[in-house]
Motif scaffolding. Structure first.
Motif, mmCIF file in Angstrom:
data_model
loop_
_atom_site.group_PDB
_atom_site.id
_atom_site.type_symbol
_atom_site.label_atom_id
_atom_site.label_comp_id
_atom_site.label_asym_id
_atom_site.label_seq_id
_atom_site.Cartn_x
_atom_site.Cartn_y
_atom_site.Cartn_z
ATOM 1 N N PHE A 21 -9.132 -5.844 10.620
ATOM 2 C CA PHE A 21 -7.779 -6.268 10.956
ATOM 3 C C PHE A 21 -7.403 -7.497 10.143
ATOM 4 O O PHE A 21 -8.260 -8.271 9.705
ATOM 5 C CB PHE A 21 -7.643 -6.555 12.453
ATOM 6 N N ASP A 22 -6.104 -7.666 9.960
ATOM 7 C CA ASP A 22 -5.567 -8.887 9.363
ATOM 8 C C ASP A 22 -5.086 -9.849 10.442
ATOM 9 O O ASP A 22 -5.240 -11.070 10.319
ATOM 10 C CB ASP A 22 -4.414 -8.546 8.420
ATOM 11 N N ARG A 23 -4.469 -9.284 11.481
ATOM 12 C CA ARG A 23 -3.990 -10.072 12.618
ATOM 13 C C ARG A 23 -4.433 -9.369 13.894
ATOM 14 O O ARG A 23 -4.368 -8.137 13.991
ATOM 15 C CB ARG A 23 -2.461 -10.201 12.614
ATOM 16 N N LEU A 24 -4.866 -10.157 14.874
ATOM 17 C CA LEU A 24 -5.375 -9.600 16.128
ATOM 18 C C LEU A 24 -4.703 -10.278 17.308
ATOM 19 O O LEU A 24 -4.737 -11.504 17.428
ATOM 20 C CB LEU A 24 -6.890 -9.805 16.214
ATOM 21 N N SER A 60 -7.275 -20.988 18.271
ATOM 22 C CA SER A 60 -7.864 -21.922 17.318
ATOM 23 C C SER A 60 -8.389 -21.213 16.072
ATOM 24 O O SER A 60 -8.767 -21.871 15.102
ATOM 25 C CB SER A 60 -9.017 -22.688 17.988
ATOM 26 N N VAL A 61 -8.414 -19.881 16.086
ATOM 27 C CA VAL A 61 -8.903 -19.092 14.952
ATOM 28 C C VAL A 61 -7.713 -18.491 14.216
ATOM 29 O O VAL A 61 -6.866 -17.808 14.831
ATOM 30 C CB VAL A 61 -9.844 -17.968 15.429
ATOM 31 N N GLU A 62 -7.622 -18.713 12.938
ATOM 32 C CA GLU A 62 -6.503 -18.176 12.163
ATOM 33 C C GLU A 62 -6.481 -16.654 12.239
ATOM 34 O O GLU A 62 -7.500 -15.986 12.056
ATOM 35 C CB GLU A 62 -6.615 -18.622 10.705
ATOM 36 N N GLY A 63 -5.307 -16.123 12.533
ATOM 37 C CA GLY A 63 -5.141 -14.682 12.594
ATOM 38 C C GLY A 63 -5.432 -14.068 13.934
ATOM 39 O O GLY A 63 -5.279 -12.853 14.109
ATOM 40 N N SER A 98 -16.316 -9.308 15.308
ATOM 41 C CA SER A 98 -17.176 -9.982 14.337
ATOM 42 C C SER A 98 -16.360 -10.277 13.088
ATOM 43 O O SER A 98 -16.012 -9.366 12.328
ATOM 44 C CB SER A 98 -18.381 -9.102 13.986
ATOM 45 N N GLY A 99 -16.038 -11.556 12.896
ATOM 46 C CA GLY A 99 -15.165 -11.901 11.779
ATOM 47 C C GLY A 99 -13.819 -11.232 11.955
ATOM 48 O O GLY A 99 -13.171 -11.372 12.991
ATOM 49 N N GLN A 100 -13.396 -10.461 10.957
ATOM 50 C CA GLN A 100 -12.138 -9.730 11.050
ATOM 51 C C GLN A 100 -12.385 -8.230 11.222
ATOM 52 O O GLN A 100 -11.689 -7.396 10.676
ATOM 53 C CB GLN A 100 -11.286 -9.994 9.803
ATOM 54 N N ARG A 101 -13.378 -7.942 12.058
ATOM 55 C CA ARG A 101 -13.719 -6.552 12.336
ATOM 56 C C ARG A 101 -13.939 -6.352 13.826
ATOM 57 O O ARG A 101 -14.549 -7.201 14.491
ATOM 58 C CB ARG A 101 -14.995 -6.156 11.592
ATOM 59 N N LEU A 102 -13.452 -5.232 14.322
ATOM 60 C CA LEU A 102 -13.678 -4.833 15.703
ATOM 61 C C LEU A 102 -14.652 -3.667 15.732
ATOM 62 O O LEU A 102 -14.558 -2.746 14.919
ATOM 63 C CB LEU A 102 -12.370 -4.399 16.375
ATOM 64 N N ASP A 103 -15.586 -3.713 16.677
ATOM 65 C CA ASP A 103 -16.436 -2.560 16.946
ATOM 66 C C ASP A 103 -15.873 -1.867 18.179
ATOM 67 O O ASP A 103 -15.697 -2.505 19.230
ATOM 68 C CB ASP A 103 -17.882 -2.997 17.192
ATOM 69 N N THR A 104 -15.604 -0.587 18.056
ATOM 70 C CA THR A 104 -14.971 0.155 19.141
ATOM 71 C C THR A 104 -15.777 1.393 19.490
ATOM 72 O O THR A 104 -16.592 1.886 18.703
ATOM 73 C CB THR A 104 -13.533 0.576 18.771
ATOM 74 N N LEU A 122 -15.963 -13.994 21.518
ATOM 75 C CA LEU A 122 -16.632 -13.403 20.360
ATOM 76 C C LEU A 122 -15.841 -13.626 19.074
ATOM 77 O O LEU A 122 -16.422 -13.681 17.985
ATOM 78 C CB LEU A 122 -16.847 -11.909 20.596
ATOM 79 N N ALA A 123 -14.517 -13.755 19.204
ATOM 80 C CA ALA A 123 -13.682 -14.022 18.035
ATOM 81 C C ALA A 123 -13.816 -15.459 17.549
ATOM 82 O O ALA A 123 -13.308 -15.804 16.472
ATOM 83 C CB ALA A 123 -12.223 -13.714 18.350
ATOM 84 N N GLY A 124 -14.493 -16.300 18.329
ATOM 85 C CA GLY A 124 -14.722 -17.683 17.921
ATOM 86 C C GLY A 124 -13.696 -18.670 18.430
ATOM 87 O O GLY A 124 -13.660 -19.819 17.965
ATOM 88 N N CYS A 125 -12.861 -18.268 19.386
ATOM 89 C CA CYS A 125 -11.815 -19.158 19.886
ATOM 90 C C CYS A 125 -12.407 -20.329 20.664
ATOM 91 O O CYS A 125 -13.386 -20.179 21.402
ATOM 92 C CB CYS A 125 -10.862 -18.390 20.802
ATOM 93 N N ALA A 126 -11.802 -21.500 20.487
ATOM 94 C CA ALA A 126 -12.183 -22.672 21.270
ATOM 95 C C ALA A 126 -11.702 -22.494 22.705
ATOM 96 O O ALA A 126 -10.671 -21.856 22.957
ATOM 97 C CB ALA A 126 -11.576 -23.927 20.665
ATOM 98 N N PHE A 127 -12.451 -23.073 23.655
ATOM 99 C CA PHE A 127 -12.129 -22.955 25.068
ATOM 100 C C PHE A 127 -11.858 -24.326 25.674
ATOM 101 O O PHE A 127 -12.310 -25.357 25.152
ATOM 102 C CB PHE A 127 -13.283 -22.291 25.823
ATOM 103 N N THR A 128 -11.142 -24.299 26.786
ATOM 104 C CA THR A 128 -10.890 -25.517 27.539
ATOM 105 C C THR A 128 -11.039 -25.211 29.016
ATOM 106 O O THR A 128 -10.864 -24.053 29.445
ATOM 107 C CB THR A 128 -9.472 -26.068 27.240
ATOM 108 N N PHE A 129 -11.359 -26.223 29.826
ATOM 109 C CA PHE A 129 -11.573 -26.016 31.255
ATOM 110 C C PHE A 129 -10.299 -26.305 32.019
ATOM 111 O O PHE A 129 -9.689 -27.366 31.865
ATOM 112 C CB PHE A 129 -12.695 -26.916 31.773
ATOM 113 N N ASP A 130 -9.878 -25.346 32.827
ATOM 114 C CA ASP A 130 -8.706 -25.504 33.690
ATOM 115 C C ASP A 130 -9.184 -26.016 35.047
ATOM 116 O O ASP A 130 -9.794 -25.274 35.822
ATOM 117 C CB ASP A 130 -7.987 -24.161 33.848
#
Length: 453
Positions: free
Chosen positions: A108-111, A294-297, A91-97, A269-277
């Motif tokens: 996190f700053d980078r994931l 596609s998501v910074e960081g 969620s945003g720059q947070r992980l639930d573990t 969940l991180a918001g990354c764009a997807f493409t179909f292979d």
């Protein structure tokens, strides 16, 4: 060391090599993994005290497995390693573990997401009977527990994992009564020249096939239909070959899977764009050659962003770590980057040919009966999906989910999602890409209620 929080999810080949390169660049990463010991699925380690040797467990990949297993030992306290820990939400720059000490939230700053892959499953008669496993599960039973999935085992597949599992089971002394490849042998012959881009990998495939034949296990190709027989448990396997001949064999266990699918839930969940292979007929998160999503960081590496295999995962793990270091303003070795890019490009050519050599077995879904269960968690049949498409205008996957509950169970569509999309696309007469994909929702895997607090 940098004070930026860099998190790597997954301690398989990609995640481990990423952590190694980050440490080398002056970063102490947090490495999170669900398993108790590092290695991922491909190099899964046996429990402590197991007696089987690495060569018995990993075959020709034993040296690579040993090297991968040794990474964390060599790095020591330079990494913050957190095994037995599930990342169930981004969620945003947070992980639930959820780990040994309970639930936690980690900023996190980078994931780096190196989430790996799982077996691709298709519905066919008898696939839900007790005694039916995926090929990956059959491997896990052998590696992690030292047991076969049955006494008389049949193995069915549509990818290079099939001959490897056959070899592993034959070497372990299992009785393999049938080995069926649902893709045509002609496709392998046609694409063999292009696979020379990676001669050593191609040679391994030939070696496994030869060893299997010498062990008395010949793979039958171009299987057109399969059905598992039994009531309450597996009793036998029926199949029809390319010329229409029918065959039966008695067995008490079946390993069956049809290629691999990327574990993309966290990227979603991180918001990354997807493409179909279109070749593998699955949705994968977008990334550039350097591993940026596609998501910074957020960075992607290994089979979780497109199936490439263990060798590619190791290369991509190092490559994406160098990208993270560059984005953090660290000095990086551009010569090494150029070398990694060349090797990855060569691997990509090989992988493209390999995917064409083991084409998606669409024919297995052409005659799925209305009564066949597609979604095991919710007990949803192919007929229910077809009725929703025709009677309730369920023209895309999330609308289909709303009307039928397909993909709402424990697996969150990880097992049934792709198969349900194939059924829907055939019902509507559309390309499978046109019906879309199930949106990810947390938790990505089942967790106790206490894990939400």
């Amino acid at each position: 060391m940098t004070d930026r929080t860099v998190v790597v999810i997954g301690a398989g080949p990609a995640g481990l090599r990423a952590a190694e390169a980050l440490v080398r660049g002056g970063v102490r990463p947090i490495l999170i993994d669900e398993a108790e010991r590092p290695g991922g699925q491909i190099y899964r380690q046996p429990p402590p005290g197991a007696r089987r040797s690495p060569s018995a467990l990993y075959g020709l990949e034993a040296k690579k497995a040993i090297a991968v297993h040794a990474i964390l030992t060599r790095l020591g306290d330079a990494t913050d390693y957190r095994p037995r820990t599930l990342v169930w939400n981004v969620s945003g720059q947070r992980l639930d573990t959820l780990g040994p000490t309970g639930p936690d939230a980690l900023a996190f700053d980078r994931l780096v997401i190196a989430s790996g892959a799982m077996d691709r499953v298709l519905p066919f008669p008898g696939w839900t009977l007790p005694g039916v496993f995926t090929l990956g599960a059959a491997q896990i039973a052998l590696k992690a527990q030292g047991v076969s999935i049955g006494r008389r085992v049949a193995l069915v597949g549509a990818g290079p994992l099939l001959p490897l599992v056959i070899h592993q089971y034959a070497k372990a002394g299992a009785e393999i009564v049938a080995a069926l490849d649902v893709t045509p042998f002609s496709a392998k012959l046609k694409n063999a020249p292009a696979m020379l881009a990676e001669v050593s990998t191609l040679a391994k495939g030939f070696w496994y096939t030869l060893r299997n034949a010498l062990a008395g296990v010949a793979i039958r190709s171009d299987i057109r239909a399969i059905s598992i027989e039994g009531e309450g448990r597996v009793r036998g396997l029926w199949w029809r070959d390319a010329v229409g001949a029918e065959h039966r064999v008695a067995c008490d266990a079946v390993g069956a899977s049809f290629g691999l699918k990327s574990e993309t839930q966290l990227a979603d969940l991180a918001g990354c764009a997807f493409t179909f292979d279109a070749v593998t007929r699955q949705w994968v998160p977008q990334r550039d050659a350097a591993g940026r999503s596609s998501v910074e960081g957020v960075y992607l590496s290994g089979d979780g962003a497109g199936i490439g295999g263990a060798d590619v995962a190791e290369l991509q793990g190092e490559r994406v770590a160098l990208t993270v270091l560059e984005d953090l303003g660290k000095r990086i070795d551009t010569t090494r980057i150029a070398e990694l890019d060349r090797r990855l490009a060569r691997q990509a050519r090989f992988r493209g040919a390999l995917e064409r050599a083991y084409p998606y077995p669409a024919h297995l879904l052409d005659d799925v009966a209305d009564s066949e269960i597609v979604c095991r968690c919710e007990g949803i049949t192919a007929g229910t999906l077809r009725a929703a498409a025709g009677e309730r205008d369920a023209h895309e996957m999330n609308r289909l989910k709303a009307f039928t509950r397909v993909g709402m169970g424990r697996c969150q569509g990880r097992v049934c999602g792709l198969a349900a999309a194939e059924v829907l696309s055939r019902t509507l007469g559309k390309d499978v890409a046109a019906v879309g994909r199930l949106r990810g929702n947390p938790p990505v895997k089942p967790i106790p209620v206490g894990g939400l607090s």
